[in-house]
Design a protein around this motif. Structure first.
Motif, mmCIF file in Angstrom:
data_model
loop_
_atom_site.group_PDB
_atom_site.id
_atom_site.type_symbol
_atom_site.label_atom_id
_atom_site.label_comp_id
_atom_site.label_asym_id
_atom_site.label_seq_id
_atom_site.Cartn_x
_atom_site.Cartn_y
_atom_site.Cartn_z
ATOM 1 N N TYR A 48 -106.317 51.662 -29.420
ATOM 2 C CA TYR A 48 -107.013 50.340 -29.077
ATOM 3 C C TYR A 48 -108.377 50.484 -29.503
ATOM 4 C CZ TYR A 48 -108.605 46.020 -26.987
ATOM 5 O OH TYR A 48 -109.536 44.844 -26.827
ATOM 6 N N GLU A 65 -109.478 50.641 -33.080
ATOM 7 C CA GLU A 65 -109.217 49.266 -33.913
ATOM 8 C C GLU A 65 -110.456 48.420 -33.365
ATOM 9 O OE1 GLU A 65 -107.157 48.595 -36.082
ATOM 10 O OE2 GLU A 65 -106.152 50.501 -35.984
ATOM 11 N N VAL A 66 -110.633 48.256 -32.250
ATOM 12 C CA VAL A 66 -111.907 47.547 -31.696
ATOM 13 C C VAL A 66 -113.158 47.933 -32.445
ATOM 14 C CG1 VAL A 66 -111.378 45.688 -29.867
ATOM 15 C CG2 VAL A 66 -111.529 48.379 -29.358
ATOM 16 N N GLU A 67 -113.361 49.350 -32.502
ATOM 17 C CA GLU A 67 -114.352 49.577 -33.004
ATOM 18 C C GLU A 67 -114.746 49.399 -34.289
ATOM 19 O OE1 GLU A 67 -114.472 54.113 -33.278
ATOM 20 O OE2 GLU A 67 -116.266 53.987 -34.607
ATOM 21 N N LEU A 113 -113.402 46.637 -35.750
ATOM 22 C CA LEU A 113 -114.140 45.205 -35.536
ATOM 23 C C LEU A 113 -115.447 45.187 -35.344
ATOM 24 C CD1 LEU A 113 -113.433 42.256 -35.591
ATOM 25 C CD2 LEU A 113 -112.852 42.399 -33.121
ATOM 26 N N ALA A 114 -115.884 45.709 -34.452
ATOM 27 C CA ALA A 114 -117.279 45.757 -33.784
ATOM 28 C C ALA A 114 -118.133 46.215 -34.873
ATOM 29 C CB ALA A 114 -117.399 46.462 -32.591
ATOM 30 N N VAL A 148 -117.243 43.670 -27.098
ATOM 31 C CA VAL A 148 -115.640 42.941 -27.424
ATOM 32 C C VAL A 148 -115.015 42.931 -26.232
ATOM 33 C CG1 VAL A 148 -113.925 42.857 -29.051
ATOM 34 C CG2 VAL A 148 -116.109 43.769 -30.014
ATOM 35 N N ALA A 163 -111.620 41.807 -24.324
ATOM 36 C CA ALA A 163 -110.313 41.134 -24.099
ATOM 37 C C ALA A 163 -110.069 40.698 -22.557
ATOM 38 C CB ALA A 163 -109.189 41.995 -24.710
ATOM 39 N N PHE A 187 -110.995 37.343 -28.781
ATOM 40 C CA PHE A 187 -111.984 38.232 -28.081
ATOM 41 C C PHE A 187 -113.155 37.390 -27.873
ATOM 42 C CE2 PHE A 187 -109.828 41.425 -30.725
ATOM 43 C CZ PHE A 187 -109.348 42.172 -29.808
ATOM 44 N N TYR A 199 -114.835 46.288 -24.616
ATOM 45 C CA TYR A 199 -115.504 47.658 -25.451
ATOM 46 C C TYR A 199 -116.674 47.470 -25.757
ATOM 47 C CZ TYR A 199 -115.877 50.569 -29.573
ATOM 48 O OH TYR A 199 -116.375 51.517 -30.208
#
Ligand SMILES: O=C(O)CCC(=O)C(=O)O
Ligand SMILES: [Fe+2]
Length: 227
Positions: free
Chosen positions: A38, A41-43, A45-46, A103, A105, A132, A168
């Protein structure tokens, strides 16, 4: 609350003391594949969002990439049990996120509130399914010389339902000297902040986070240059 770092190990200063050059390593004690996956993946996006912010500031898209090479980013797992008297309970007290970007959730319970700057009124952030919440942190505020501003927020607990959230925190390498970017300052736009060490900032915050404070916790406003 449970923090899970992205790099294993994550390199940070051993103490907040500016004279202390010693480093230490943070390890995750309960490595979890799901958290790791996870976080990666958010990294992504960030970092994409950082690229868009760079473009928005008139900079090259990859301007910020190098700061995250030895990142000190982490994932936090929050559980807020219900409390019959929510106004007496502490969810998360008011603060501004200190890093680059957050980020977040959250589930459908709600409780996050942001402070409206014009009148100081706390506004509830309505949970949106599958979305998010992105918070700009102090590091971007300083890099952008306050073209972006981080918002004060807090979390109220619910009287009946428990709540879960997973922020995150995208954070630069500990040795980053955070200061307004050269490209954004000139005679009309003087630097609004003095440079500060990101690593010393977070170790300072980490030490004081769970203590009753006699003084205010460290804030980027402490590095503001008075006009
Ligand atoms: O639980 C939330 O919605 C936000 C938590 C938060 O602000 C934080 O951990 O910095
Ligand atoms: Fe926060």
């Amino acid at each position: 609350m449970f923090d899970f770092t992205v790099e294993e190990p994550t390199l940070v200063p051993a103490s907040p003391d500016p004279e202390d050059k010693e480093e230490t390593e943070w390890y995750n004690q309960w490595p979890e594949n799901a958290c790791e996956e996870y976080a990666r993946e958010v990294e992504n996006l960030a970092l994409k969002l950082m690229g868009l912010i760079a473009l928005g500031l008139g900079l090259l898209k990859d301007k910020f990439n190098s700061y995250f090479k030895d990142q000190t980013s982490f994932l936090r797992l929050n559980h807020y049990p219900p409390c019959p008297s929510p106004q007496l309970a502490l969810g998360v007290s008011r603060h501004k996120d200190g890093g680059a970007l957050t980020v977040l959730a959250q589930d459908d319970v709600g409780g996050l509130e942001v402070k409206r700057k014009i009148d100081g009124v706390w506004i509830r952030v309505k949970p949106t399914p599958n979305a998010f919440i992105i918070n700009v942190g102090g590091v971007i505020q300083v890099w952008s010389n306050k073209r972006y501003e981080s918002v004060e927020h807090r979390v109220m607990v619910n009287s009946k339902k428990e709540r879960f959230s997973i922020p995150y925190f995208l954070n630069p390498a500990h040795y980053t000297q955070v200061k307004p970017l050269e490209e954004l300052i000139n005679e009309q736009n003087l630097a609004k902040y003095k440079p500060y060490s990101w690593g010393k900032f977070i170790t300072h915050r980490k030490l004081s986070n769970f203590k009753k404070l006699n003084t205010e916790n460290i804030q980027i406003s402490h590095f503001r240059i008075s006009e």
